[in-house]
Design an enzyme around this catalytic site. Structure first.
Site, PDB file in Angstrom:
ATOM      1  N   LYS A  47      46.247  27.931  37.339  1.00 31.54           N
ATOM      2  CA  LYS A  47      46.768  29.182  37.915  1.00 31.54           C
ATOM      3  C   LYS A  47      47.712  29.906  36.974  1.00 31.54           C
ATOM      4  O   LYS A  47      47.730  31.126  36.930  1.00 31.54           O
ATOM      5  CB  LYS A  47      47.499  28.890  39.229  1.00 31.54           C
ATOM      6  CG  LYS A  47      46.562  28.669  40.393  1.00 31.54           C
ATOM      7  CD  LYS A  47      47.296  28.846  41.712  1.00 31.54           C
ATOM      8  CE  LYS A  47      46.358  28.618  42.888  1.00 31.54           C
ATOM      9  NZ  LYS A  47      47.076  28.555  44.161  1.00 31.54           N
TER      10      LYS A  47
ATOM     11  N   LYS B 218      34.916  28.305  41.934  1.00 29.85           N
ATOM     12  CA  LYS B 218      35.089  28.234  43.365  1.00 29.85           C
ATOM     13  C   LYS B 218      34.973  29.642  43.978  1.00 29.85           C
ATOM     14  O   LYS B 218      35.428  30.608  43.371  1.00 29.85           O
ATOM     15  CB  LYS B 218      36.502  27.669  43.626  1.00 29.85           C
ATOM     16  CG  LYS B 218      36.744  27.213  45.021  1.00 29.85           C
ATOM     17  CD  LYS B 218      38.140  26.597  45.118  1.00 29.85           C
ATOM     18  CE  LYS B 218      38.593  26.611  46.568  1.00 29.85           C
ATOM     19  NZ  LYS B 218      39.909  26.049  46.778  1.00 29.85           N
TER      20      LYS B 218
ATOM     21  N   LYS C 253      38.815  34.861  46.701  1.00 30.64           N
ATOM     22  CA  LYS C 253      39.066  36.289  46.928  1.00 30.64           C
ATOM     23  C   LYS C 253      39.551  36.961  45.664  1.00 30.64           C
ATOM     24  O   LYS C 253      39.594  38.171  45.585  1.00 30.64           O
ATOM     25  CB  LYS C 253      40.040  36.508  48.076  1.00 30.64           C
ATOM     26  CG  LYS C 253      41.218  35.592  48.094  1.00 30.64           C
ATOM     27  CD  LYS C 253      41.727  35.402  49.519  1.00 30.64           C
ATOM     28  CE  LYS C 253      42.327  34.026  49.674  1.00 30.64           C
ATOM     29  NZ  LYS C 253      42.305  33.507  51.004  1.00 30.64           N
TER      30      LYS C 253
END
Ligand code: TRP
Length: 337
Positions: A116, A199, A202
């Site tokens: 991330k 994955k 959004k």
């Protein structure tokens, strides 16, 4: 799973945007089955969401939208506790105590932070770095015994177990149960329809990469039609899909929606073209997702109703959280007034 009266499930979903098929198959569908068998607490984890900046009015909206998603997918808010994390302040409080139990070396092994934060690690929030400690606090605050986890959260649950053990050890108590993972049988990860190695998320730019729970029938059909597959017919063996992640993903989604194992689906579909799978997949998706999407839209129009669900859940969660936090403070050696 030991279904004794002491068993308790905790799980959280981040309110960071529209819920999609990955949230449904990877988490919420499983919650609906679990709450039938065991006491469950489900949290809309807004404290986790702000580890990356959230626009305040969008965050508010997303908290209510996630709550609507829970209810629309069939969760029973009278039975399970459904609440938003920030309204039970003990999460942040225990999060701090666990920051002091957890080790920098443990944090540095967390792969999700590395993913991330990416190349710009220096500029990531400190909150993002200690995010797994807060997740441990969520689970341990209620002395949860079981946590449904997908692949991407396994490492965080492993860390939670280490933190619980260290706490018990350091203070010579047997306070926290060591939580067990509940791994789902049929599917643990729904991947992007455009790239089977990523994955479903959004944050991916292309709308064609995911099915949102509020998609219309036409949108679902169009997205499945455009999804990447394979020009060869469906093979009989799972092994033959090794280098075809997009094809595998569609078969996985279909299996999960029809509650069958991937092996069983392949047995039934072997030799058929992927276009046939796509047609059948579109049909089950429309039949499953469209009623949920419709319900979410309806619920979103009744803000007060959703707020009442969170308020009631908060009150119920607080009773457990306060009792356990008082005990934790006593164990640590704080003086409470
Ligand atoms: N980290 C989880 C995710 O991003 C969300 C989460 C927060 C969670 N607290 C939790 C999941 C506690 C399980 C248990 O998906």
């Amino acid at each position: 799973m030991n279904k004794s009266s002491k068993s308790l499930v905790f799980s959280g979903v981040q309110p960071t945007g529209n819920l999609h098929l990955g949230n449904y198959l990877g988490a919420i569908k499983n919650f609906v089955d679990l709450e039938k068998k065991i006491t469950c607490i489900f949290s809309v984890v807004d404290l986790h969401a702000i580890t990356v900046f959230q626009d305040p009015s969008e965050l508010k909206n997303n908290i209510l939208e996630t709550t609507a998603g829970f209810v629309a997918c069939g969760l029973d808010f009278k039975k399970s506790i459904i609440f938003n994390q920030s309204s039970v302040s003990e999460h942040a409080e225990l999060g701090w105590v666990l920051n002091c139990i957890s080790r920098v070396g443990w944090m540095n092994r967390m792969t999700q932070f590395k993913e991330k934060a990416g190349k710009n690690k220096e500029n990531a929030s400190v909150g993002l770095y200690v995010y797994p400690n807060l997740m441990a606090a969520d689970i341990l605050l209620y002395k949860a015994t079981h946590v449904p986890v997908g692949d991407d959260q396994k490492q965080h649950l492993e860390l939670t177990r280490d933190i619980a053990k260290k706490f018990n050890n350091d203070f010579k108590v047997n306070f926290f149960p060591i939580p067990e993972p509940l791994i789902q049988k049929n599917i643990s990860r729904v991947m992007s329809l455009r790239d089977g190695m990523k994955k479903m998320s959004k944050s991916e730019d292309s709308d064609y990469s995911r099915i949102d729970l509020q998609d219309s029938e036409d949108e679902i059909i169009k997205k499945i039609k455009k999804a990447k597959t394979d020009s060869l017919p469906i093979p009989a063996k799972l092994d033959d899909l090794k280098n075809k992640p997009e094809a595998l993903n569609l078969l996985n989604i279909y299996s999960s929606l029809t509650n069958k194992s991937i092996e069983k689906t392949m047995e039934n579909m072997a030799g058929k073209d992927f276009s046939k799978l796509k047609n059948e997949l579109s049909d089950v998706l429309v039949a499953t997702i469209c009623p949920i999407g419709k319900k979410i839209k309806e619920l979103k129009n009744d803000n007060q109703y959703l707020q009442n669900i969170l308020k009631d859940g908060t009150n119920r969660a607080k009773i457990i959280a306060k009792k356990n936090m008082d005990k934790i403070k006593e164990i640590v050696g704080f003086i409470s007034y």
